[in-house]
Scaffold this motif. Structure first.
Motif, PDB file in Angstrom:
ATOM      1  N   LYS A  39      24.035 -33.122  18.123  1.00 25.88           N
ATOM      2  CA  LYS A  39      23.640 -34.171  17.186  1.00 25.88           C
ATOM      3  C   LYS A  39      23.490 -35.498  17.903  1.00 25.88           C
ATOM      4  CE  LYS A  39      25.555 -32.339  12.902  1.00 25.88           C
ATOM      5  NZ  LYS A  39      26.540 -32.550  11.826  1.00 25.88           N
ATOM      6  N   GLY A  40      24.385 -35.782  18.826  1.00 28.66           N
ATOM      7  CA  GLY A  40      24.317 -37.027  19.588  1.00 28.66           C
ATOM      8  C   GLY A  40      23.066 -37.087  20.440  1.00 28.66           C
ATOM      9  N   GLN A  41      22.714 -35.964  21.051  1.00 22.05           N
ATOM     10  CA  GLN A  41      21.501 -35.931  21.870  1.00 22.05           C
ATOM     11  C   GLN A  41      20.266 -36.107  21.005  1.00 22.05           C
ATOM     12  OE1 GLN A  41      21.790 -32.260  24.007  1.00 22.05           O
ATOM     13  NE2 GLN A  41      23.137 -33.083  25.572  1.00 22.05           N
ATOM     14  N   ASP A  42      20.255 -35.472  19.838  1.00 21.87           N
ATOM     15  CA  ASP A  42      19.123 -35.617  18.928  1.00 21.87           C
ATOM     16  C   ASP A  42      18.964 -37.066  18.492  1.00 21.87           C
ATOM     17  OD1 ASP A  42      18.673 -32.906  19.119  1.00 21.87           O
ATOM     18  OD2 ASP A  42      19.570 -32.422  17.171  1.00 21.87           O
ATOM     19  N   ALA A  43      20.077 -37.717  18.195  1.00 19.93           N
ATOM     20  CA  ALA A  43      20.028 -39.111  17.760  1.00 19.93           C
ATOM     21  C   ALA A  43      19.505 -40.006  18.879  1.00 19.93           C
ATOM     22  CB  ALA A  43      21.411 -39.575  17.310  1.00 19.93           C
ATOM     23  N   SER A  44      19.941 -39.759  20.101  1.00 17.95           N
ATOM     24  CA  SER A  44      19.473 -40.599  21.203  1.00 17.95           C
ATOM     25  C   SER A  44      17.988 -40.358  21.474  1.00 17.95           C
ATOM     26  CB  SER A  44      20.299 -40.363  22.461  1.00 17.95           C
ATOM     27  OG  SER A  44      20.099 -39.073  22.965  1.00 17.95           O
ATOM     28  N   GLN A  45      17.526 -39.127  21.291  1.00 19.23           N
ATOM     29  CA  GLN A  45      16.094 -38.850  21.471  1.00 19.23           C
ATOM     30  C   GLN A  45      15.277 -39.544  20.391  1.00 19.23           C
ATOM     31  OE1 GLN A  45      15.813 -34.593  21.571  1.00 19.23           O
ATOM     32  NE2 GLN A  45      16.390 -34.456  23.724  1.00 19.23           N
ATOM     33  N   ARG A  46      15.775 -39.530  19.155  1.00 16.91           N
ATOM     34  CA  ARG A  46      15.065 -40.218  18.073  1.00 16.91           C
ATOM     35  C   ARG A  46      15.033 -41.720  18.327  1.00 16.91           C
ATOM     36  NH1 ARG A  46      17.997 -36.678  14.772  1.00 16.91           N
ATOM     37  NH2 ARG A  46      19.472 -38.337  14.288  1.00 16.91           N
ATOM     38  N   ALA A  47      16.091 -42.247  18.886  1.00 19.63           N
ATOM     39  CA  ALA A  47      16.137 -43.683  19.165  1.00 19.63           C
ATOM     40  C   ALA A  47      15.144 -44.055  20.268  1.00 19.63           C
ATOM     41  CB  ALA A  47      17.543 -44.097  19.570  1.00 19.63           C
ATOM     42  N   ARG A  48      14.948 -43.180  21.231  1.00 19.83           N
ATOM     43  CA  ARG A  48      14.021 -43.460  22.332  1.00 19.83           C
ATOM     44  C   ARG A  48      12.567 -43.204  21.967  1.00 19.83           C
ATOM     45  NH1 ARG A  48      16.148 -39.766  26.611  1.00 19.83           N
ATOM     46  NH2 ARG A  48      17.809 -39.285  25.197  1.00 19.83           N
ATOM     47  N   ARG A  49      12.327 -42.422  20.934  1.00 14.75           N
ATOM     48  CA  ARG A  49      10.968 -42.026  20.600  1.00 14.75           C
ATOM     49  C   ARG A  49      10.055 -43.232  20.301  1.00 14.75           C
ATOM     50  NH1 ARG A  49      11.574 -37.980  16.611  1.00 14.75           N
ATOM     51  NH2 ARG A  49      12.184 -36.671  18.336  1.00 14.75           N
ATOM     52  N   PRO A  50      10.452 -44.193  19.443  1.00 11.57           N
ATOM     53  CA  PRO A  50       9.555 -45.337  19.200  1.00 11.57           C
ATOM     54  C   PRO A  50       9.292 -46.135  20.470  1.00 11.57           C
ATOM     55  CG  PRO A  50      11.303 -45.266  17.555  1.00 11.57           C
ATOM     56  CD  PRO A  50      11.623 -44.230  18.589  1.00 11.57           C
ATOM     57  N   GLU A  51      10.309 -46.242  21.304  1.00 14.02           N
ATOM     58  CA  GLU A  51      10.148 -46.960  22.564  1.00 14.02           C
ATOM     59  C   GLU A  51       9.129 -46.246  23.451  1.00 14.02           C
ATOM     60  OE1 GLU A  51      13.152 -47.553  26.158  1.00 14.02           O
ATOM     61  OE2 GLU A  51      13.880 -48.390  24.290  1.00 14.02           O
ATOM     62  N   GLN A  52       9.213 -44.952  23.508  1.00 14.00           N
ATOM     63  CA  GLN A  52       8.277 -44.161  24.311  1.00 14.00           C
ATOM     64  C   GLN A  52       6.860 -44.256  23.728  1.00 14.00           C
ATOM     65  OE1 GLN A  52       9.006 -42.577  27.232  1.00 14.00           O
ATOM     66  NE2 GLN A  52       6.830 -42.190  27.434  1.00 14.00           N
ATOM     67  N   ASP A  53       6.740 -44.243  22.403  1.00 12.33           N
ATOM     68  CA  ASP A  53       5.427 -44.365  21.763  1.00 12.33           C
ATOM     69  C   ASP A  53       4.778 -45.701  22.107  1.00 12.33           C
ATOM     70  OD1 ASP A  53       5.748 -41.876  20.645  1.00 12.33           O
ATOM     71  OD2 ASP A  53       6.329 -42.625  18.661  1.00 12.33           O
ATOM     72  N   ARG A  54       5.568 -46.770  22.065  1.00 12.86           N
ATOM     73  CA  ARG A  54       5.013 -48.088  22.427  1.00 12.86           C
ATOM     74  C   ARG A  54       4.577 -48.111  23.885  1.00 12.86           C
ATOM     75  NH1 ARG A  54       9.726 -51.221  21.344  1.00 12.86           N
ATOM     76  NH2 ARG A  54      10.497 -49.704  19.900  1.00 12.86           N
ATOM     77  N   PHE A  55       5.347 -47.505  24.742  1.00 10.95           N
ATOM     78  CA  PHE A  55       5.011 -47.459  26.153  1.00 10.95           C
ATOM     79  C   PHE A  55       3.704 -46.689  26.359  1.00 10.95           C
ATOM     80  CE2 PHE A  55       5.286 -45.330  30.329  1.00 10.95           C
ATOM     81  CZ  PHE A  55       5.374 -46.447  31.143  1.00 10.95           C
ATOM     82  N   ASP A  56       3.581 -45.548  25.666  1.00  9.74           N
ATOM     83  CA  ASP A  56       2.356 -44.754  25.770  1.00  9.74           C
ATOM     84  C   ASP A  56       1.145 -45.522  25.242  1.00  9.74           C
ATOM     85  OD1 ASP A  56       3.824 -42.704  26.871  1.00  9.74           O
ATOM     86  OD2 ASP A  56       3.984 -41.573  24.986  1.00  9.74           O
ATOM     87  N   GLN A  57       1.316 -46.277  24.160  1.00 13.14           N
ATOM     88  CA  GLN A  57       0.210 -47.048  23.602  1.00 13.14           C
ATOM     89  C   GLN A  57      -0.208 -48.162  24.579  1.00 13.14           C
ATOM     90  OE1 GLN A  57       1.572 -48.474  19.828  1.00 13.14           O
ATOM     91  NE2 GLN A  57       1.178 -46.535  18.795  1.00 13.14           N
ATOM     92  N   ASP A  58       0.755 -48.769  25.249  1.00 14.08           N
ATOM     93  CA  ASP A  58       0.437 -49.802  26.213  1.00 14.08           C
ATOM     94  C   ASP A  58      -0.372 -49.228  27.381  1.00 14.08           C
ATOM     95  OD1 ASP A  58       1.763 -51.650  24.689  1.00 14.08           O
ATOM     96  OD2 ASP A  58       3.597 -51.654  25.924  1.00 14.08           O
ATOM     97  N   LEU A  59      -0.085 -48.017  27.765  1.00 12.22           N
ATOM     98  CA  LEU A  59      -0.824 -47.389  28.866  1.00 12.22           C
ATOM     99  C   LEU A  59      -2.237 -47.001  28.447  1.00 12.22           C
ATOM    100  CD1 LEU A  59       1.859 -45.067  30.525  1.00 12.22           C
ATOM    101  CD2 LEU A  59       0.966 -47.221  31.377  1.00 12.22           C
ATOM    102  N   ASP A  60      -2.435 -46.692  27.160  1.00  7.74           N
ATOM    103  CA  ASP A  60      -3.736 -46.292  26.681  1.00  7.74           C
ATOM    104  C   ASP A  60      -4.710 -47.461  26.613  1.00  7.74           C
ATOM    105  OD1 ASP A  60      -2.907 -43.702  26.443  1.00  7.74           O
ATOM    106  OD2 ASP A  60      -2.451 -43.834  24.302  1.00  7.74           O
ATOM    107  N   VAL A  61      -4.188 -48.668  26.501  1.00  5.52           N
ATOM    108  CA  VAL A  61      -5.052 -49.836  26.330  1.00  5.52           C
ATOM    109  C   VAL A  61      -5.664 -50.253  27.602  1.00  5.52           C
ATOM    110  CG1 VAL A  61      -5.086 -52.288  25.698  1.00  5.52           C
ATOM    111  CG2 VAL A  61      -3.748 -50.647  24.381  1.00  5.52           C
TER     112      VAL A  61
END
Length: 61
Positions: A39-61
């Motif tokens: 559960k702790g690992q799942d929570a940390s992955q969910r917390a990192r997901r928006p950060e990773q999405d923003r990073f990916d969007q910055d690379l796409d631009v």
């Protein structure tokens, strides 16, 4: 079979049951710990997901 033997047999039987019960409890505790860790690992992955999405969007631009 004397009384002494009966008491020794009963003591061994109870000792075996106690060890088995402790082993069962230990296994249950390990299962709960593993689930909490998952559960702790799942929570940390969910917390990192928006950060990773923003990073990916910055690379796409």
């Amino acid at each position: 079979m004397g009384i002494k033997d009966q008491f020794q047999d009963k003591a061994q039987e109870l000792q075996g049951k106690a060890k088995q019960a402790m082993g069962d409890k230990k296994g249950d505790a390990q299962d709960r710990a593993r689930q909490a860790q998952d559960k702790g690992q799942d929570a940390s992955q969910r917390a990192r997901r928006p950060e990773q999405d923003r990073f990916d969007q910055d690379l796409d631009v």
